[in-house]
Design a protein around this motif. Structure first.
Motif, PDB file in Angstrom:
ATOM      1  N   TYR A 142      19.118 -32.747  90.426  1.00 40.30           N
ATOM      2  CA  TYR A 142      20.589 -33.344  90.827  1.00 40.30           C
ATOM      3  C   TYR A 142      21.660 -32.381  90.298  1.00 40.30           C
ATOM      4  CZ  TYR A 142      24.715 -36.295  90.539  1.00 40.30           C
ATOM      5  OH  TYR A 142      25.685 -36.846  90.793  1.00 40.30           O
ATOM      6  N   ALA A 143      21.494 -31.674  89.060  1.00 40.79           N
ATOM      7  CA  ALA A 143      22.718 -31.018  88.512  1.00 40.79           C
ATOM      8  C   ALA A 143      22.876 -29.759  89.270  1.00 40.79           C
ATOM      9  CB  ALA A 143      22.210 -30.617  87.103  1.00 40.79           C
ATOM     10  N   ALA A 144      21.923 -29.354  89.942  1.00 42.09           N
ATOM     11  CA  ALA A 144      22.049 -28.017  90.724  1.00 42.09           C
ATOM     12  C   ALA A 144      22.873 -28.426  92.012  1.00 42.09           C
ATOM     13  CB  ALA A 144      20.603 -27.503  91.229  1.00 42.09           C
ATOM     14  N   LEU A 145      23.422 -29.709  92.178  1.00 42.38           N
ATOM     15  CA  LEU A 145      24.125 -29.855  93.643  1.00 42.38           C
ATOM     16  C   LEU A 145      25.445 -29.449  93.129  1.00 42.38           C
ATOM     17  CD1 LEU A 145      23.007 -33.385  94.577  1.00 42.38           C
ATOM     18  CD2 LEU A 145      22.680 -31.304  96.035  1.00 42.38           C
ATOM     19  N   ASP A 146      26.241 -28.677  94.060  1.00 41.81           N
ATOM     20  CA  ASP A 146      27.843 -28.634  93.767  1.00 41.81           C
ATOM     21  C   ASP A 146      28.493 -29.852  93.562  1.00 41.81           C
ATOM     22  OD1 ASP A 146      28.695 -29.515  96.149  1.00 41.81           O
ATOM     23  OD2 ASP A 146      28.025 -27.593  97.040  1.00 41.81           O
ATOM     24  N   ALA A 160      26.887 -35.696 106.335  1.00 44.59           N
ATOM     25  CA  ALA A 160      27.725 -34.152 105.860  1.00 44.59           C
ATOM     26  C   ALA A 160      26.605 -33.395 105.233  1.00 44.59           C
ATOM     27  CB  ALA A 160      28.793 -34.404 105.024  1.00 44.59           C
ATOM     28  N   PRO A 161      26.316 -32.184 105.241  1.00 43.87           N
ATOM     29  CA  PRO A 161      25.396 -31.350 104.492  1.00 43.87           C
ATOM     30  C   PRO A 161      25.539 -31.381 103.259  1.00 43.87           C
ATOM     31  CG  PRO A 161      25.823 -30.260 106.440  1.00 43.87           C
ATOM     32  CD  PRO A 161      26.979 -31.466 106.295  1.00 43.87           C
ATOM     33  N   LEU A 162      24.660 -31.484 102.222  1.00 42.81           N
ATOM     34  CA  LEU A 162      24.615 -31.200 100.923  1.00 42.81           C
ATOM     35  C   LEU A 162      24.397 -29.650 100.410  1.00 42.81           C
ATOM     36  CD1 LEU A 162      23.106 -34.493  99.558  1.00 42.81           C
ATOM     37  CD2 LEU A 162      25.454 -34.251 100.137  1.00 42.81           C
ATOM     38  N   GLY A 163      25.163 -29.259  99.428  1.00 39.00           N
ATOM     39  CA  GLY A 163      24.724 -27.809  98.930  1.00 39.00           C
ATOM     40  C   GLY A 163      24.628 -27.775  97.710  1.00 39.00           C
ATOM     41  N   LEU A 164      23.767 -26.718  97.376  1.00 41.67           N
ATOM     42  CA  LEU A 164      23.407 -26.274  95.906  1.00 41.67           C
ATOM     43  C   LEU A 164      24.585 -25.384  95.103  1.00 41.67           C
ATOM     44  CD1 LEU A 164      19.824 -25.574  96.404  1.00 41.67           C
ATOM     45  CD2 LEU A 164      20.807 -27.623  95.654  1.00 41.67           C
ATOM     46  N   ARG A 165      24.906 -25.341  94.119  1.00 46.91           N
ATOM     47  CA  ARG A 165      25.706 -24.300  93.480  1.00 46.91           C
ATOM     48  C   ARG A 165      25.237 -22.945  93.493  1.00 46.91           C
ATOM     49  NH1 ARG A 165      28.932 -27.322  89.582  1.00 46.91           N
ATOM     50  NH2 ARG A 165      27.987 -29.377  89.176  1.00 46.91           N
ATOM     51  N   GLN A 166      24.224 -22.501  93.706  1.00 45.60           N
ATOM     52  CA  GLN A 166      23.321 -21.529  93.772  1.00 45.60           C
ATOM     53  C   GLN A 166      21.830 -21.675  94.438  1.00 45.60           C
ATOM     54  OE1 GLN A 166      23.909 -19.407  90.372  1.00 45.60           O
ATOM     55  NE2 GLN A 166      21.797 -20.189  89.364  1.00 45.60           N
ATOM     56  N   PRO A 167      21.420 -20.645  95.070  1.00 46.74           N
ATOM     57  CA  PRO A 167      20.098 -20.789  95.625  1.00 46.74           C
ATOM     58  C   PRO A 167      18.957 -21.075  94.623  1.00 46.74           C
ATOM     59  CG  PRO A 167      21.230 -19.279  96.959  1.00 46.74           C
ATOM     60  CD  PRO A 167      22.006 -19.420  95.749  1.00 46.74           C
ATOM     61  N   LEU A 168      18.130 -21.700  94.664  1.00 45.08           N
ATOM     62  CA  LEU A 168      16.941 -22.095  93.796  1.00 45.08           C
ATOM     63  C   LEU A 168      15.690 -21.149  94.429  1.00 45.08           C
ATOM     64  CD1 LEU A 168      17.597 -25.691  92.672  1.00 45.08           C
ATOM     65  CD2 LEU A 168      18.180 -23.859  91.359  1.00 45.08           C
ATOM     66  N   GLU A 169      14.937 -20.854  93.458  1.00 44.52           N
ATOM     67  CA  GLU A 169      13.624 -20.228  93.795  1.00 44.52           C
ATOM     68  C   GLU A 169      12.673 -21.390  93.144  1.00 44.52           C
ATOM     69  OE1 GLU A 169      12.250 -18.066  95.823  1.00 44.52           O
ATOM     70  OE2 GLU A 169      14.576 -17.236  96.456  1.00 44.52           O
ATOM     71  N   LEU A 170      11.901 -22.277  93.591  1.00 45.19           N
ATOM     72  CA  LEU A 170      11.220 -23.181  92.993  1.00 45.19           C
ATOM     73  C   LEU A 170       9.545 -23.095  93.351  1.00 45.19           C
ATOM     74  CD1 LEU A 170      13.399 -26.154  93.871  1.00 45.19           C
ATOM     75  CD2 LEU A 170      13.228 -25.177  91.694  1.00 45.19           C
ATOM     76  N   LEU A 171       8.892 -23.230  92.612  1.00 42.59           N
ATOM     77  CA  LEU A 171       7.426 -23.712  92.826  1.00 42.59           C
ATOM     78  C   LEU A 171       7.298 -25.214  93.272  1.00 42.59           C
ATOM     79  CD1 LEU A 171       5.663 -22.207  89.629  1.00 42.59           C
ATOM     80  CD2 LEU A 171       6.044 -21.127  91.891  1.00 42.59           C
ATOM     81  N   SER A 172       6.253 -25.490  93.885  1.00 38.92           N
ATOM     82  CA  SER A 172       6.014 -26.621  94.486  1.00 38.92           C
ATOM     83  C   SER A 172       5.573 -27.781  93.152  1.00 38.92           C
ATOM     84  CB  SER A 172       4.758 -26.905  95.550  1.00 38.92           C
ATOM     85  OG  SER A 172       4.876 -25.933  96.751  1.00 38.92           O
TER      86      SER A 172
END
Length: 331
Positions: free
Chosen positions: A196-200, A228-240
């Protein structure tokens, strides 16, 4: 005893409580999406709590009953009739051998549940008779019913509240669907997810203040939410990471996906929220085009609401069983 499928409807599949405890093997839960409605349908025909029922989505099937049967239809309010005789929902009904049950459109809600006394007699897979439409395991090789299928019904003693005969009959009383259907479509309770904190900032505010619409592309795996599209502060590289029904994921499109009963056990999208389990049945009854609002909740409130709902449901199940046994046979 068996039922012949003449027409399958839009999407109807056999479901019970689901197969829990196998996520480590990559096997999801499946199961009835509106669990209270499924349990109450079984109660109205005098079944044990865990029998499979037919989950019907938006438009129902045409079924021929080859033997006398006692049925109940709960969940979303659906048109049900045998020839020209309408059947009331949320009560116990007797159908004589040869009766053709026509289940039409779901007028309120999205999913209805047809329970038959004796349950559907199919071999359990990993302890469940649920069809996992995503993984293709369970009865009918994990698929929805099709025209020409014959569904076998388990044997149970005759009910004391109906005489056998040639006429369709229904009890003079039934259960009130009002407490179990989300007529007001109130906001759904959502806890903050791991990402959640990664959302802008604007997206964090929008998640709990703006409406989303259930997409026409939604299914038992997940409800896609348009808005309305939701966005991240910056792209995330995540493992499953582990997911479960109610996990709110955010794919690159910015349109969230709220996972449902056939959810995979892992996913690689950011997990921005987790729906309170008590609101999963309410989500299951939202149909394409319906609005979804979220309100923020915490674990303590979510668990308390779940306990209160379960206490109310168990009390109603017990009262239903007692009232059936004390009901004089319908003429």
């Amino acid at each position: 005893m068996s039922i012949e499928v003449i027409k399958p409807g839009l999407l109807s599949s056999l479901q019970d409580a689901g197969r829990r405890g196998f996520a480590s093997l990559g096997v999801g839960r499946a199961g009835a999406m509106d669990q209270p409605a499924w349990r109450l349908a079984n109660a109205l025909v005098g079944n044990a709590d865990g029998e499979a029922a037919l989950e019907i989505t938006l438009a129902g099937p045409l079924l021929r009953f080859l033997q006398d049967a006692v049925i109940a239809v709960t969940g979303g309010i659906i048109e049900a009739r045998v020839e020209d005789q309408p059947l009331p929902p949320w009560t116990s009904c007797f159908l004589p051998a040869g009766a053709v049950l026509r289940l039409g459109g779901v007028h309120h809600g999205c999913r209805s549940y047809l329970a038959v006394r004796g349950g559907f007699d199919c071999a359990p897979v990993l302890g469940s008779r649920s069809a996992d439409l995503h993984a293709r395991i369970g009865p009918l090789d994990g698929r929805a019913i099709q025209a020409g299928d014959v569904l076998t019904i388990g044997e149970r003693a005759a009910v004391p509240w109906f005489h056998s005969g040639k006429q369709v009959r229904a009890l003079r009383w039934g259960l009130d669907p009002q407490p179990w259907l989300d007529y007001a479509q109130a906001p759904l309770a959502l806890m903050r997810g791991h990402h959640y904190a990664a959302l802008d900032d604007a997206s964090q505010q929008a998640l709990f203040s703006r409406p989303f619409l259930i997409s026409k592309d939604s299914n038992r795996t997940g409800s896609r939410l348009d808005g309305a599209p939701l966005g991240l502060r910056q792209p995330l590289e995540l493992l499953s990471e582990a997911t479960l029904p109610g996990t709110l994921q955010l794919p690159p499109s910015g349109q969230p996906i709220l996972l449902q009963a056939d959810a995979p056990v892992t996913g690689g999208y950011p997990r921005i929220g987790q729906l309170a389990a008590v609101d999963l049945p309410r989500l299951a009854q939202r149909r394409p085009g319906d609005a979804v609002y979220f309100r923020e909740t915490g674990m303590d409130e979510a668990c308390q609401r779940q306990r209160e709902r379960e206490e109310s449901l168990r009390s109603l199940l017990q009262r239903t069983e007692q009232r059936l046994l004390s009901t004089s046979p319908a003429a």
